[in-house]
Scaffold this motif. Structure first.
Motif, PDB file in Angstrom:
ATOM      1  N   PHE A  11       0.815  -1.216   0.000  1.00 50.74           N
ATOM      2  CA  PHE A  11       0.000   0.000   0.000  1.00 50.74           C
ATOM      3  C   PHE A  11       0.852   1.271   0.000  1.00 50.74           C
ATOM      4  O   PHE A  11       0.329   2.358  -0.236  1.00 50.74           O
ATOM      5  CB  PHE A  11      -0.922   0.027   1.219  1.00 50.74           C
ATOM      6  CG  PHE A  11      -1.964  -1.062   1.223  1.00 50.74           C
ATOM      7  CD1 PHE A  11      -2.578  -1.468   0.054  1.00 50.74           C
ATOM      8  CD2 PHE A  11      -2.332  -1.677   2.408  1.00 50.74           C
ATOM      9  CE1 PHE A  11      -3.544  -2.460   0.060  1.00 50.74           C
ATOM     10  CE2 PHE A  11      -3.298  -2.663   2.429  1.00 50.74           C
ATOM     11  CZ  PHE A  11      -3.910  -3.062   1.251  1.00 50.74           C
ATOM     12  N   GLN A  12       2.129   1.147   0.298  1.00 54.08           N
ATOM     13  CA  GLN A  12       2.985   2.326   0.386  1.00 54.08           C
ATOM     14  C   GLN A  12       4.340   2.023  -0.205  1.00 54.08           C
ATOM     15  O   GLN A  12       4.926   0.974   0.057  1.00 54.08           O
ATOM     16  CB  GLN A  12       3.134   2.758   1.847  1.00 54.08           C
ATOM     17  CG  GLN A  12       3.973   4.007   2.029  1.00 54.08           C
ATOM     18  CD  GLN A  12       3.842   4.612   3.419  1.00 54.08           C
ATOM     19  OE1 GLN A  12       2.876   4.367   4.124  1.00 54.08           O
ATOM     20  NE2 GLN A  12       4.818   5.414   3.816  1.00 54.08           N
ATOM     21  N   ARG A 222     -11.400   3.078  -7.092  1.00 58.99           N
ATOM     22  CA  ARG A 222      -9.991   3.000  -6.717  1.00 58.99           C
ATOM     23  C   ARG A 222      -9.149   3.855  -7.670  1.00 58.99           C
ATOM     24  O   ARG A 222      -8.064   3.481  -8.064  1.00 58.99           O
ATOM     25  CB  ARG A 222      -9.508   1.535  -6.779  1.00 58.99           C
ATOM     26  CG  ARG A 222     -10.322   0.533  -5.985  1.00 58.99           C
ATOM     27  CD  ARG A 222     -10.165   0.705  -4.482  1.00 58.99           C
ATOM     28  NE  ARG A 222     -10.881  -0.363  -3.768  1.00 58.99           N
ATOM     29  CZ  ARG A 222     -12.142  -0.279  -3.372  1.00 58.99           C
ATOM     30  NH1 ARG A 222     -12.839   0.827  -3.610  1.00 58.99           N
ATOM     31  NH2 ARG A 222     -12.720  -1.281  -2.737  1.00 58.99           N
ATOM     32  N   PRO A 225      -4.771   6.754  -4.998  1.00 61.39           N
ATOM     33  CA  PRO A 225      -4.274   6.033  -3.827  1.00 61.39           C
ATOM     34  C   PRO A 225      -4.984   6.489  -2.556  1.00 61.39           C
ATOM     35  O   PRO A 225      -5.420   7.639  -2.444  1.00 61.39           O
ATOM     36  CB  PRO A 225      -2.788   6.419  -3.774  1.00 61.39           C
ATOM     37  CG  PRO A 225      -2.469   7.007  -5.104  1.00 61.39           C
ATOM     38  CD  PRO A 225      -3.733   7.590  -5.628  1.00 61.39           C
ATOM     39  N   ASN A 226      -5.106   5.576  -1.602  1.00 58.59           N
ATOM     40  CA  ASN A 226      -5.526   5.875  -0.235  1.00 58.59           C
ATOM     41  C   ASN A 226      -7.005   6.177  -0.035  1.00 58.59           C
ATOM     42  O   ASN A 226      -7.501   6.085   1.082  1.00 58.59           O
ATOM     43  CB  ASN A 226      -4.723   7.049   0.352  1.00 58.59           C
ATOM     44  CG  ASN A 226      -3.222   6.882   0.201  1.00 58.59           C
ATOM     45  OD1 ASN A 226      -2.525   7.817  -0.168  1.00 58.59           O
ATOM     46  ND2 ASN A 226      -2.703   5.690   0.468  1.00 58.59           N
ATOM     47  N   GLU A 366       1.659  -2.416   8.346  1.00 57.97           N
ATOM     48  CA  GLU A 366       0.805  -2.783   7.221  1.00 57.97           C
ATOM     49  C   GLU A 366       0.530  -4.283   7.208  1.00 57.97           C
ATOM     50  O   GLU A 366      -0.592  -4.730   6.934  1.00 57.97           O
ATOM     51  CB  GLU A 366       1.436  -2.363   5.895  1.00 57.97           C
ATOM     52  CG  GLU A 366       0.543  -2.706   4.706  1.00 57.97           C
ATOM     53  CD  GLU A 366       1.135  -2.363   3.361  1.00 57.97           C
ATOM     54  OE1 GLU A 366       1.175  -3.272   2.500  1.00 57.97           O
ATOM     55  OE2 GLU A 366       1.552  -1.206   3.174  1.00 57.97           O
ATOM     56  N   ARG A 370      -3.037  -6.066   7.199  1.00 59.47           N
ATOM     57  CA  ARG A 370      -3.446  -6.888   6.052  1.00 59.47           C
ATOM     58  C   ARG A 370      -3.886  -8.294   6.462  1.00 59.47           C
ATOM     59  O   ARG A 370      -4.411  -9.049   5.635  1.00 59.47           O
ATOM     60  CB  ARG A 370      -2.308  -6.963   5.030  1.00 59.47           C
ATOM     61  CG  ARG A 370      -2.232  -5.704   4.159  1.00 59.47           C
ATOM     62  CD  ARG A 370      -0.924  -5.581   3.409  1.00 59.47           C
ATOM     63  NE  ARG A 370      -0.580  -6.771   2.674  1.00 59.47           N
ATOM     64  CZ  ARG A 370       0.635  -7.043   2.204  1.00 59.47           C
ATOM     65  NH1 ARG A 370       1.631  -6.196   2.428  1.00 59.47           N
ATOM     66  NH2 ARG A 370       0.873  -8.137   1.534  1.00 59.47           N
ATOM     67  N   VAL A 376      -8.656  -2.395   2.364  1.00 60.43           N
ATOM     68  CA  VAL A 376      -8.560  -2.015   0.956  1.00 60.43           C
ATOM     69  C   VAL A 376      -7.259  -1.273   0.673  1.00 60.43           C
ATOM     70  O   VAL A 376      -6.647  -1.435  -0.377  1.00 60.43           O
ATOM     71  CB  VAL A 376      -9.777  -1.136   0.572  1.00 60.43           C
ATOM     72  CG1 VAL A 376      -9.600  -0.535  -0.814  1.00 60.43           C
ATOM     73  CG2 VAL A 376     -11.061  -1.946   0.654  1.00 60.43           C
ATOM     74  N   ASP A 377      -6.827  -0.452   1.634  1.00 56.09           N
ATOM     75  CA  ASP A 377      -5.674   0.412   1.416  1.00 56.09           C
ATOM     76  C   ASP A 377      -5.322   1.042   2.752  1.00 56.09           C
ATOM     77  O   ASP A 377      -6.075   0.907   3.730  1.00 56.09           O
ATOM     78  CB  ASP A 377      -6.021   1.517   0.394  1.00 56.09           C
ATOM     79  CG  ASP A 377      -4.800   2.113  -0.312  1.00 56.09           C
ATOM     80  OD1 ASP A 377      -3.684   1.981   0.226  1.00 56.09           O
ATOM     81  OD2 ASP A 377      -4.977   2.712  -1.383  1.00 56.09           O
ATOM     82  N   SER A 379      -5.067   4.732   4.558  1.00 57.96           N
ATOM     83  CA  SER A 379      -5.828   5.954   4.268  1.00 57.96           C
ATOM     84  C   SER A 379      -4.924   7.141   3.961  1.00 57.96           C
ATOM     85  O   SER A 379      -5.418   8.199   3.543  1.00 57.96           O
ATOM     86  CB  SER A 379      -6.779   6.283   5.423  1.00 57.96           C
ATOM     87  OG  SER A 379      -6.108   6.301   6.659  1.00 57.96           O
ATOM     88  N   ASP A 381      -0.225   7.853   3.379  1.00 58.20           N
ATOM     89  CA  ASP A 381       1.112   7.313   3.604  1.00 58.20           C
ATOM     90  C   ASP A 381       1.467   7.446   5.078  1.00 58.20           C
ATOM     91  O   ASP A 381       1.408   8.543   5.651  1.00 58.20           O
ATOM     92  CB  ASP A 381       2.154   8.066   2.772  1.00 58.20           C
ATOM     93  CG  ASP A 381       2.161   7.618   1.319  1.00 58.20           C
ATOM     94  OD1 ASP A 381       1.504   6.612   1.000  1.00 58.20           O
ATOM     95  OD2 ASP A 381       2.823   8.281   0.498  1.00 58.20           O
ATOM     96  N   GLN A 418      -8.119   1.994   5.196  1.00 59.94           N
ATOM     97  CA  GLN A 418      -9.433   1.964   4.572  1.00 59.94           C
ATOM     98  C   GLN A 418      -9.931   0.522   4.608  1.00 59.94           C
ATOM     99  O   GLN A 418      -9.409  -0.341   3.906  1.00 59.94           O
ATOM    100  CB  GLN A 418      -9.373   2.454   3.121  1.00 59.94           C
ATOM    101  CG  GLN A 418      -8.972   3.905   2.937  1.00 59.94           C
ATOM    102  CD  GLN A 418     -10.107   4.875   3.241  1.00 59.94           C
ATOM    103  OE1 GLN A 418     -11.183   4.472   3.677  1.00 59.94           O
ATOM    104  NE2 GLN A 418      -9.866   6.147   2.998  1.00 59.94           N
TER     105      GLN A 418
END
Length: 607
Positions: A11-12, A222, A225-226, A366, A370, A376-377, A379, A381, A418
């Motif tokens: 995600f980042q 989507r 990002p975020n 993360e 996960r 989903v992501d 929110s 960085d 998210q």
């Protein structure tokens, strides 16, 4: 478990997105374009046409030209000099990312274009700007302040003209929310909006903010990002169905079918014709002068429409979360609390070893998040500041800046996620060993401010600007403060930053029941350490005092009691903290096991 056991973050990214070496050739190419266009300078904002905090790769023009990747800013490129205007959040980041031998970096206030741009053009010169990237309010305000010193000229985007490998527009699948998540049908939301148009004497409204469109139509995407946004525009007539304008590649049979009876769908390329038709019919059209592109206002006016310039009519209803949205937010915070308990237990075990890096810490957090399938992501960085990096309010770790956390240093971690059920945002400042008396004093003053907001009871009609001082008072007593706002609005599986209410001097609208806000006072000692403690809170009617409102805390994660100077806490503050920790244990304890459960029980023990 060690940091090496975690899978890579997805995600980042930790790559350095900026390369100052690109600035010189790109400035030279843009200046050649200025000559061809007959302009003396060109404005390059961070914003895209939708004013989002996150922008698609192909809309990141400010980063392309200057290297600066912050979420707000403006550049002007003149024929022989260039300026980059940023706010106080980016005073360290911006000079590090751009070529300061060619770009002057200046700190200005947030919210408007500075008239300092006049210094980059000759007297009587011309400044070009893309009318899709600036609002009527911005350009009107700037023109008034500049007077006859220069002329502002709408122009094709000169950055796009030289950006030969510019990424295309994003195309992501559109998700349709069920009633269990939205809590209100799109048809009912549209009917409410149309009723407000009658009151505003408007025949239609043009919506340009993706959060407004997504909330109104109960859709998510989507595209950036975020944040689960669908990028597009919408026209809402006072009578009849709205029209949603999307990139043609997004218009599928599934989208058309799911929006049947709710909204018509058209290609974004047809928006100008639709706007012109409103003007030709002599319609009164509501636009938000603070967010709608000037190009939309100009097209409407030139075709004969009357502009009704008011705040986006979706923003306030969207901020008042209904029961289903609040239930989803509570569930998201429960899930996040489980992940945070696992992470914080891991952190406490490993931080004293002196082996953790900022990237390793972000990667671990993360990974724990996960483990929950509905994520989903992130929110935003993650801000992971070890020691002195914690004093950089909007720090983003990269492979170039990655720092090893030394035992005894304070660690500041601001992050969020998210989940399909909702959006989270939490900051914790963690001990890694011994702390100084000064650090404990500052931490406790920040905590006292956070508790003061958490326990506030206030009459309806009170604004966030009025209660902001509650969070700052204990720092002020020691001659200290912080430069950022105390709290911002948070969306329900939408943007982690949303208006129109919040807690800071700039939020003057009354706070309302159902809103979700952050509560995040802080203290930052440049070059040494940073402290911030953040929970999300929601507003509801007071159970004991008619006509008053109170806050309910949503976030469920321990606050590091090792950094507290207990002598500074009052009995009421200590009781609040103990009750909060008991709630964290009650709601999260059963969902964790083994060493994590043991750690959580200790971390939430009464003081």
């Amino acid at each position: 478990m060690t940091a090496k056991a975690f899978p890579p973050a997805i995600f980042q990214s930790f790559s350095e997105k900026a390369d100052p070496k690109n600035v010189a050739p790109r400035l030279a190419t843009l200046r050649a374009e200025l000559t061809r266009a007959g302009l003396d300078a060109f404005l390059i904002p961070r914003a895209d046409a939708h004013r989002g905090e996150s922008v698609p790769a192909g809309e990141a023009r400010l980063a392309y030209m200057t290297g600066f990747t912050g979420s707000a800013g403006l550049a002007i490129v003149g024929r022989d000099k260039a300026g980059l205007f940023i706010d106080s959040r980016y005073t360290l980041q911006a000079p590090a990312q751009t070529d300061t031998t060619l770009v002057n970096v200046l700190e200005v206030g947030q919210g408007s274009i500075t008239d300092e741009v006049v210094n980059y053009v000759p007297a009587g010169g011309t400044i070009g700007f893309d009318p899709w990237l600036h609002t009527p309010g911005e350009i009107r305000d700037l023109a008034e302040r500049l007077g006859d010193r220069v002329t502002l000229v709408p122009s094709a985007n000169l950055v796009d003209a030289i950006w030969t490998d510019r990424p295309g527009a994003p195309v992501s699948q559109i998700e349709f929310l069920g009633h269990n998540r939205a809590g209100k049908t799109a048809q009912d939301k549209i009917a409410d909006l149309q009723a407000s148009l009658v009151a505003d004497k408007a025949d239609a409204a043009v919506l340009t903010l993706p959060e407004s469109i997504c909330w109104l139509l109960n859709i998510r995407g989507r595209d950036v990002p975020n944040t689960p946004f669908v990028l597009g525009f919408a026209i809402i007539p006072r009578d009849g169905q709205p029209t949603l304008f999307l990139d043609a590649a997004k218009i599928t049979d599934d989208v058309t079918r799911n929006l049947e009876g709710v909204a018509n769908v058209a290609a974004s390329s047809t928006l100008p014709q639709a706007l012109a038709a409103l003007g030709q019919d002599g319609k009164a059209v509501l636009i938000d002068p603070a967010s709608a592109p000037l190009a939309i206002a100009a097209t409407l006016e030139s075709a004969g429409a009357t502009l009704v310039q008011k705040r986006d009519p979706v923003l306030l209803p969207k901020s008042r979360k209904n029961d289903a949205e609040l239930a989803g937010m509570r569930e998201a915070h429960r899930l996040d609390g489980i992940a945070l308990a696992k992470f914080l237990a891991w952190f406490d075990e490993n931080a004293p070893t002196g082996t953790l890096t900022e990237i390793g810490i972000v990667t671990a957090l993360e990974a724990f998040r996960r483990e929950e399938e509905s994520i989903v992501d992130v929110s935003f960085d993650t801000i992971a500041g070890a020691g002195p990096n914690g004093a950089i309010v909007h720090y983003r770790v990269t492979t170039n800046t990655d720092r090893t956390l030394k035992p005894g240093e304070i660690m500041l971690l601001d992050s969020g996620a998210q989940y399909l059920s909702g959006t989270t945002d939490i900051t914790r400042t963690m001990s890694t060993g011994s702390s100084t008396a000064e650090q404990r004093d500052r931490f406790t003053r920040v905590l006292k401010g956070m508790i003061a907001i958490s326990t506030a009871k206030f009459p309806k009609g009170t604004s966030g600007a009025q209660i902001d001082v509650l969070a700052r008072q204990f720092l002020w007593q020691a001659g200290l403060s912080y430069s950022h706002g105390t709290g911002h609005g948070v969306g329900a599986f939408l943007g982690v930053h949303e208006g129109p209410t919040g807690i800071s001097p700039r939020y003057t609208l009354p706070l309302e029941a159902g809103s979700v806000l952050s509560n995040e006072p802080g203290y930052y000692k440049a070059g040494e350490y940073g402290i911030r403690i953040e929970n999300l809170i929601t507003i509801h009617d007071s159970a004991t005092t008619p006509g008053f409102l109170e806050f309910e805390t949503l976030t469920l994660a321990p606050i590091d009691t090792r950094l507290i100077d207990r002598a500074l806490l009052t009995e009421d503050e200590r009781n609040w903290l103990n009750a909060y920790h008991q709630r964290v244990w009650t709601e999260i304890g059963a969902a964790v096991a083994g060493d994590v459960k043991t750690w959580l029980q200790q971390a939430t023990a009464a003081i």
